[in-house]
Scaffold this motif. Sequence first.
Motif, mmCIF file in Angstrom:
data_model
loop_
_atom_site.group_PDB
_atom_site.id
_atom_site.type_symbol
_atom_site.label_atom_id
_atom_site.label_comp_id
_atom_site.label_asym_id
_atom_site.label_seq_id
_atom_site.Cartn_x
_atom_site.Cartn_y
_atom_site.Cartn_z
ATOM 1 N N ALA A 17 0.829 -1.204 0.000
ATOM 2 C CA ALA A 17 0.000 0.000 0.000
ATOM 3 C C ALA A 17 0.861 1.251 0.000
ATOM 4 C CB ALA A 17 -0.936 -0.004 1.206
ATOM 5 N N THR A 18 1.974 1.210 0.725
ATOM 6 C CA THR A 18 2.881 2.351 0.788
ATOM 7 C C THR A 18 3.558 2.586 -0.553
ATOM 8 O OG1 THR A 18 3.270 1.929 3.145
ATOM 9 C CG2 THR A 18 4.870 3.318 2.007
ATOM 10 N N HIS A 23 4.220 5.901 -5.338
ATOM 11 C CA HIS A 23 4.233 5.862 -6.802
ATOM 12 C C HIS A 23 3.177 6.807 -7.381
ATOM 13 C CE1 HIS A 23 4.865 4.076 -10.782
ATOM 14 N NE2 HIS A 23 3.554 4.074 -10.914
ATOM 15 N N ASN A 24 1.998 6.798 -6.807
ATOM 16 C CA ASN A 24 0.910 7.660 -7.293
ATOM 17 C C ASN A 24 1.181 9.133 -7.044
ATOM 18 O OD1 ASN A 24 -0.489 5.399 -8.136
ATOM 19 N ND2 ASN A 24 -1.797 5.298 -6.312
ATOM 20 N N ASN A 25 2.096 9.420 -6.121
ATOM 21 C CA ASN A 25 2.477 10.804 -5.849
ATOM 22 C C ASN A 25 3.746 11.217 -6.590
ATOM 23 O OD1 ASN A 25 0.786 12.374 -3.637
ATOM 24 N ND2 ASN A 25 0.764 10.215 -3.048
ATOM 25 N N GLY A 26 4.147 10.397 -7.559
ATOM 26 C CA GLY A 26 5.236 10.785 -8.444
ATOM 27 C C GLY A 26 6.630 10.376 -8.010
ATOM 28 N N GLY A 42 3.281 -4.073 -8.125
ATOM 29 C CA GLY A 42 2.517 -2.839 -8.234
ATOM 30 C C GLY A 42 3.138 -1.696 -7.460
ATOM 31 N N GLY A 43 3.302 -0.559 -8.120
ATOM 32 C CA GLY A 43 3.849 0.624 -7.471
ATOM 33 C C GLY A 43 5.351 0.632 -7.327
ATOM 34 N N VAL A 44 6.020 -0.441 -7.746
ATOM 35 C CA VAL A 44 7.474 -0.565 -7.570
ATOM 36 C C VAL A 44 8.169 -0.430 -8.915
ATOM 37 C CG1 VAL A 44 9.347 -2.091 -6.837
ATOM 38 C CG2 VAL A 44 7.212 -2.015 -5.531
ATOM 39 N N ASP A 45 9.117 0.501 -8.986
ATOM 40 C CA ASP A 45 9.861 0.713 -10.223
ATOM 41 C C ASP A 45 11.058 -0.216 -10.339
ATOM 42 O OD1 ASP A 45 8.504 3.258 -11.344
ATOM 43 O OD2 ASP A 45 8.892 3.769 -9.254
ATOM 44 N N PHE A 46 11.627 -0.584 -9.214
ATOM 45 C CA PHE A 46 12.806 -1.465 -9.205
ATOM 46 C C PHE A 46 12.710 -2.374 -7.985
ATOM 47 C CE2 PHE A 46 17.565 -1.858 -8.282
ATOM 48 C CZ PHE A 46 17.727 -2.918 -9.178
ATOM 49 N N ILE A 220 2.825 7.087 6.872
ATOM 50 C CA ILE A 220 4.219 6.934 6.450
ATOM 51 C C ILE A 220 4.587 8.028 5.452
ATOM 52 C CG2 ILE A 220 5.816 5.446 5.168
ATOM 53 C CD1 ILE A 220 4.245 3.037 6.351
ATOM 54 N N TYR A 221 3.695 8.266 4.500
ATOM 55 C CA TYR A 221 3.969 9.288 3.487
ATOM 56 C C TYR A 221 4.089 10.676 4.123
ATOM 57 C CZ TYR A 221 3.838 11.867 -0.880
ATOM 58 O OH TYR A 221 4.182 12.686 -1.918
ATOM 59 N N PHE A 222 3.229 10.957 5.080
ATOM 60 C CA PHE A 222 3.287 12.227 5.793
ATOM 61 C C PHE A 222 4.659 12.445 6.426
ATOM 62 C CE2 PHE A 222 2.929 14.153 10.084
ATOM 63 C CZ PHE A 222 2.647 15.459 9.724
ATOM 64 N N LEU A 223 5.196 11.421 7.063
ATOM 65 C CA LEU A 223 6.488 11.557 7.737
ATOM 66 C C LEU A 223 7.655 11.583 6.753
ATOM 67 C CD1 LEU A 223 6.006 9.223 10.832
ATOM 68 C CD2 LEU A 223 5.986 11.725 10.778
ATOM 69 N N ALA A 224 7.470 11.000 5.580
ATOM 70 C CA ALA A 224 8.548 10.989 4.592
ATOM 71 C C ALA A 224 8.632 12.298 3.813
ATOM 72 C CB ALA A 224 8.345 9.831 3.616
ATOM 73 N N ASP A 225 7.518 12.974 3.667
ATOM 74 C CA ASP A 225 7.440 14.190 2.859
ATOM 75 C C ASP A 225 7.846 15.406 3.687
ATOM 76 O OD1 ASP A 225 6.823 16.315 1.237
ATOM 77 O OD2 ASP A 225 4.782 15.668 0.783
ATOM 78 N N GLY A 226 8.997 15.974 3.360
ATOM 79 C CA GLY A 226 9.487 17.123 4.104
ATOM 80 C C GLY A 226 8.588 18.333 4.028
#
Length: 250
Positions: A17-18, A23-26, A42-46, A220-226
């Motif tokens: 899910a993360t 991925h959906n946020n670019g 899904g959602g994984v580039d590498f 998780i995304y909230f804490l990762a996004d500066g």
Amino acid sequence: MKQVVLITGVLGGIGSATAELFHNNGWSVVGVDCGEVSDQVGGVDFYIRADVSDPLAWESIANQLSGRIENLNAIVNNAAIQVCKPLVETTPEEWDRVMAVNVRSVYLAVRQLYPFMQQQGGAIVNVSSVHAIATSANIAAYAASKGAMLALTRALAIELAGDQIRVNAVLPGAVETPMLYAGLSRGHLQGEGVAELVEQLGSKHVIGRVGQPGEIAEAIYFLADGGRSGFMTGQSLVVDGGATARLSTE
């Protein structure tokens, strides 16, 4: 240039899910897990198949990234296992395996990937658990490992602050994942079938249900996004449907 995140345990409920959310946020997503996959995740580039408890595996991960990315903007340490049995019945091998996957992997990730974050800073998000602050019977090794992750989060926040690397932890409560299903047999619930047990577990929460992986991914995304959490480091964000807010005697 796309921001890059590396997520361990990417094949699990919260991990997948993360990956999809980033991925959906670019973001460009590097996913790490021990599972073998026959198609694109899904959602994984590498995707990198690796045992995150193995120091040599992390050397290999770093080597693979060095030819693919210049900077790493975030690390999500999500990989985890649990052993559901009384402590006195837990073998030393089981104890060590839980500690290696859940805690040593964080140390190894930071040790090997620090050079990718050193120049521009970034964020590290450690996925701990409410079991770090309030736990139950027959899950001692897991609880101890998640408590250790909190202490490590605070220590890393202090050590890496000079490089503008923020380190925080998310503490999920009961979330509908394969790990949750596996732990339903610990004897803390009574009922027939998985659906009934999950519903009963959900009723114990202030919100009245268990969580969904996507809800943890948002934290998780909230804490990762500066841009969203740039003034947060060394903190523990509890996402548990109010489970730890209620007195056990109520």
